[in-house]
Design an enzyme around this catalytic site. Structure first.
Site, PDB file in Angstrom:
ATOM      1  N   GLU B 282      -4.914  -0.106   3.865  1.00  0.00           N
ATOM      2  CA  GLU B 282      -3.467  -0.224   4.037  1.00  0.00           C
ATOM      3  C   GLU B 282      -3.132  -1.135   5.222  1.00  0.00           C
ATOM      4  OE1 GLU B 282      -1.583   3.442   3.212  1.00  0.00           O
ATOM      5  OE2 GLU B 282       0.390   2.809   3.922  1.00  0.00           O
ATOM      6  N   GLU B 285      -3.713  -4.576   4.049  1.00  0.00           N
ATOM      7  CA  GLU B 285      -2.623  -4.933   3.137  1.00  0.00           C
ATOM      8  C   GLU B 285      -1.349  -5.265   3.921  1.00  0.00           C
ATOM      9  OE1 GLU B 285      -1.306  -1.667   0.712  1.00  0.00           O
ATOM     10  OE2 GLU B 285      -0.523  -2.987  -0.860  1.00  0.00           O
ATOM     11  N   CYS B 302       0.728   7.473   0.519  1.00  0.00           N
ATOM     12  CA  CYS B 302      -0.201   8.614   0.540  1.00  0.00           C
ATOM     13  C   CYS B 302       0.356   9.836  -0.157  1.00  0.00           C
ATOM     14  CB  CYS B 302      -0.517   9.029   1.978  1.00  0.00           C
ATOM     15  SG  CYS B 302      -1.224   7.712   2.944  1.00  0.00           S
ATOM     16  N   SER B 322       2.986   0.433  -0.796  1.00  0.00           N
ATOM     17  CA  SER B 322       1.596   0.012  -0.653  1.00  0.00           C
ATOM     18  C   SER B 322       0.874   0.300  -1.964  1.00  0.00           C
ATOM     19  CB  SER B 322       0.942   0.797   0.481  1.00  0.00           C
ATOM     20  OG  SER B 322      -0.464   0.752   0.350  1.00  0.00           O
ATOM     21  N   LYS B 361      -0.170  17.078  -5.493  1.00  0.00           N
ATOM     22  CA  LYS B 361      -1.531  16.581  -5.718  1.00  0.00           C
ATOM     23  C   LYS B 361      -2.077  17.069  -7.048  1.00  0.00           C
ATOM     24  CE  LYS B 361      -2.180  14.319  -1.823  1.00  0.00           C
ATOM     25  NZ  LYS B 361      -2.355  12.858  -1.838  1.00  0.00           N
ATOM     26  N   GLU B 364      -0.971  14.477  -9.236  1.00  0.00           N
ATOM     27  CA  GLU B 364      -1.603  13.189  -8.943  1.00  0.00           C
ATOM     28  C   GLU B 364      -2.988  13.079  -9.581  1.00  0.00           C
ATOM     29  OE1 GLU B 364      -1.764  10.385  -5.020  1.00  0.00           O
ATOM     30  OE2 GLU B 364      -2.901  12.229  -4.893  1.00  0.00           O
ATOM     31  N   GLU B 369      -3.406   6.220 -14.785  1.00  0.00           N
ATOM     32  CA  GLU B 369      -3.654   4.856 -14.282  1.00  0.00           C
ATOM     33  C   GLU B 369      -4.677   4.844 -13.151  1.00  0.00           C
ATOM     34  OE1 GLU B 369      -0.784   6.423 -14.125  1.00  0.00           O
ATOM     35  OE2 GLU B 369      -0.117   6.484 -12.049  1.00  0.00           O
ATOM     36  N   CYS B 508       2.554  16.710   5.748  1.00  0.00           N
ATOM     37  CA  CYS B 508       1.670  17.575   4.945  1.00  0.00           C
ATOM     38  C   CYS B 508       1.429  18.932   5.599  1.00  0.00           C
ATOM     39  CB  CYS B 508       0.330  16.893   4.724  1.00  0.00           C
ATOM     40  SG  CYS B 508       0.478  15.202   4.149  1.00  0.00           S
TER      41      CYS B 508
END
Lengths: 168, 585
Positions: B282, B285, B302, B322, B361, B364, B369, B508
């Protein structure tokens, strides 16, 4: 129970949508715009389908769930249009104690949809009424303006059948 | 007496409190806890459940303490027979319409309704108890709603709408028929819910519970043909101890690792390791985008709740996210490629179990993909901190007596920059630590600590000059705050280069998968603040505090990936996003 999903396909016209957008524009920015918009939208479409509520949601930046909550809270609003045959059962106190709830349940069973809703072919709609003021005839069922007094569960099917001809 | 203070009596005890306090707050100042149920400080202040009623001298009837303003000279009585009788009647009525299956209910250990009944000494219910059937919505990947246990406190509705600005649930119908649901009776999995789970964390009963994967994980552990790797997230180590009586926010990292080994996992790696990898990717990037002047500002990626929020509500800004996968997904991806190849284990024989403070999560891990080129999904099961705590308790492991153990090597070492990922501002600070060195060319005179991005405030703006580049940063937690920031940017009132967003307020550490705390406990203890402090203390204690200094991460790039954001990294560590509708999902 007014809370049922809309069961007939949406068939709003461009004219109705234009009216709706005018109404929203008129109330947008005022205090408490949702109720007056829902009232007028109910008048424009005869009910408050999801497509209409979604438009209001986007325009007012109020979540759809909240608008849905308001539209199911008030008996003035409906999520379904009225059918060609409008069946209503009075649930006022006198009718209720004389067994109106059983009559309503039978109507719902016969037509396969709930009070506040409409059959998926759009032909029959059911409403639970407040007191219609004819308690001497309790319990009362009204079909397209025809009053049926001293109703019993057994009579429901026959009465409904007599209207089927009108909508075939 | 100061001008802004008022004096009143609570059960005969004089207290001085700031003007504008509620009776509930004034009572706390007098050392009296008035019971509450629907009340959630700041989020849900309705006075609707009537559990917190008190008598006020000269007042008509009883007043709801949670919303009733305290006034100078007021005399409040919180424990009269009239008050007790009213509270008891209210609770009995609530219980009479609540499906009670307490011993088998997920919330039996921390149910607020049960606790209240015990505190109030309810030993019978005078009303006919409704014979309720479960009313389940199981359509979402992360939770189950059972309205037969719902007491209509509306705390879930409030956090969804006010804290998260998602608003996919509401009260529908009226009277006895009132219930909480999404528009037009859709399931939560069929609307634009972001799966943050804050509604579950707000629920006082078992009406909202997590979907659990414990049985599947135990089966994988018992299967000798499977190599089961477990990877806990940063925030788990400062939440897990709550369940076992440790002070709130204290790190139990060493005991957690020991417990995971005793549960039978074959390898215990650390998502912190992948967090360091995240910064490599990141940070690279970000520097690349700044230099090219493209796709700016950049948002962090994230948080899966935040990602889904963007996909639903700001699909036109997906390029600004990102492209980095979350640390969980990077971790799983590298276990099934780098680690698998290194150890000569077939990736399809590896089962990756993540331990997360998070409910999103769970969604996720199923995102198609993110499937790897070898056909595997990076992570097989995502357990919450609460599920892990149940597994530990269920196995009879006496957590407090465990020794401290270390993570397994190769994918287990980490830096202080990684562990702070669990607190709002942590990803930002970790990225700044590395970006500053990269942009400056060396680490001489480069700051290590970026204080302004820390803390539990919902929006934190800070500007830094790193390596000659001016970086306007914004650190956001809570999706309602994110929405505010995005709208300010769209209106031209704010401009940033790098924006960190975490869906849950505080980050979190305050995820919906962490051990539960009632609103009362949260009034008395700054749960998320203490957990964040625990993470920053760990950071302070680490020998290395910049992600690019992690020797195991250096080895990963030298032996396997090549360059950050290079070809191989692109396939394993980056992803794309899917525009989603708001209404007809």
């Amino acid at each position: 129970m007014p809370n049922c999903r809309t069961v007939v396909p949406f068939s709003g016209t461009p004219e109705q949508e234009q009216k709706l957008r005018e109404v929203i524009a008129r109330y947008k920015g005022t205090q408490g715009p949702l109720m007056p918009i829902l009232h007028e939208a109910q008048d424009i479409y005869g009910y408050l389908p999801e497509e209409v509520q979604a438009t209001i949601s986007e325009e007012l930046d109020i979540p759809l769930a909240e608008i849905y909550g308001v539209s199911t809270f008030y008996s003035r609003f409906s999520l379904n249009p009225k059918g060609e045959v409008k069946v209503s059962v009075c649930l006022g106190t006198a009718c209720y104690v004389k067994g109106a709830a059983d009559v309503l349940a039978e109507v719902e069973a016969q037509l396969g949809c709930k009070a506040g809703s409409v059959t998926s072919d759009g032909k029959f709609s059911i409403d639970a009424d407040r007191c219609v003021g004819a308690c001497g005839l309790a319990p009362i069922m009204i079909v397209n303006g025809d009053v049926y007094g001293h109703m019993t569960v057994d009579r429901v099917a026959g009465i409904l059948d007599s209207y089927r001809g009108e909508v075939e | 007496m100061s001008e802004n203070m008022i004096n009143l009596k609570i059960d005969g005890v004089s207290v001085e409190v700031p003007a504008g306090s509620t009776v509930l707050q004034a009572a706390l100042a007098a050392g009296v806890r008035i019971p509450t149920l629907c009340y959630m400080k700041d989020a849900n202040e309705l006075g609707s459940c009537r559990i917190c009623v008190v008598e006020i001298k000269g007042g008509r009837g009883l007043a709801a303490a949670c919303v009733y303003p305290a006034a100078d000279g007021m005399e409040v009585f919180t424990n009269t027979e009239k008050v007790r009788a009213s509270r008891r009647q209210t609770l009995e009525l609530i219980l009479s319409n609540h499906r009670m299956e307490c011993p088998t209910c997920e919330r039996n250990g921390d149910c607020e309704l049960r606790r209240l009944a015990a505190d109030m000494g309810i030993d019978s219910i005078r009303y006919e108890v409704e014979d309720l059937e479960p009313q389940l919505d199981e359509s979402a990947p992360h939770l189950v709603r059972d309205n037969s246990k719902c007491i209509l406190c509306r705390r879930c509705v409030a956090v969804c709408r006010k804290n998260q600005q998602v608003g996919v649930i509401s009260a529908a119908d009226r009277g006895f028929a009132t219930h909480i649901e999404s528009a037009f009776g859709r399931g939560l999995g069929e609307v634009s819910c972001v799966y943050c789970g804050q509604c579950v964390a707000a629920c006082p009963t078992g009406a909202l519970t997590l979907k659990r994967s414990i049985d599947a994980v135990r089966a994988a552990i018992d299967d000798p043909s499977k190599h089961v790797v477990v990877v806990p997230a940063p925030a788990v180590r400062v939440g897990l101890g709550d369940r076992f009586g440790m002070p709130v926010g204290e790190s139990v990292q060493g005991k957690m690792v020991a417990a995971l080994r005793r549960l039978g996992f074959d390898k215990v790696f650390d998502v912190d390791w992948a967090a360091d990898v995240t910064i490599m990717e990141e940070g690279t990037e970000l520097v690349g985008r700044i230099k090219a002047g493209e796709k700016m500002p950049m948002f962090t990626s994230c948080c899966p709740g935040w990602i889904k929020y963007m996909e639903h509500y700001h699909a036109d800004m997906l390029d600004n996210l990102s492209s980095c996968r979350s640390p969980q997904q990077m971790m799983g991806g590298l276990v099934k490629t780098y680690y698998a190849e290194r150890e000569g284990i077939a990736p399809e024989d590896i089962v990756v179990v993540s331990i997360m403070p998070c409910t999103a999560k769970k969604f996720e891990v199923s995102r198609e993909e993110q499937r790897l080129e070898n056909g595997c999904m990076p992570v097989d099961y995502s357990l919450t901190t609460r599920e892990l705590s149940d597994m530990i308790a269920g196995a009879g492991i006496m957590f407090g007596l465990l020794p401290d153990e270390a993570f397994d090597p190769v994918l287990g070492d980490s830096t202080g920059a990684a562990v702070i990922f669990g607190a709002s501002g942590g990803v930002m600070e970790a990225a700044l630590r590395t970006a500053a060195v990269v942009l400056a060319g060396d680490d001489a005179d480069v700051p290590l600590v970026f204080e302004d991005v820390r803390g539990m405030e919902g929006v934190k703006e800070a500007e830094y000059e790193v390596g000659g580049v001016k970086l306007r940063t914004c650190t956001v937690s809570g999706l309602a705050n994110a929405e505010k920031v995005i709208r300010a940017m769209e209106a031209g009132e704010a401009a940033y280069d790098f924006i960190e967003v975490m869906a849950c307020p505080g980050g979190c550490v305050n995820g919906a998968g962490q051990p539960m705390h009632s609103p009362f406990e949260r009034m008395m203890t700054d749960v998320k603040g203490e957990r964040a402090a625990g993470l920053y203390a760990l950071d302070d204690s680490m020998p290395r505090r910049r992600s690019h200094e992690n020797p195991e991460v250096k080895a990963l790039y030298a032996e396997y990936l090549g360059e950050p954001c290079g070809h191989k990294a692109h396939h394993i560590l980056h992803t794309e996003y899917v525009p989603r509708d708001t209404y007809n999902v």
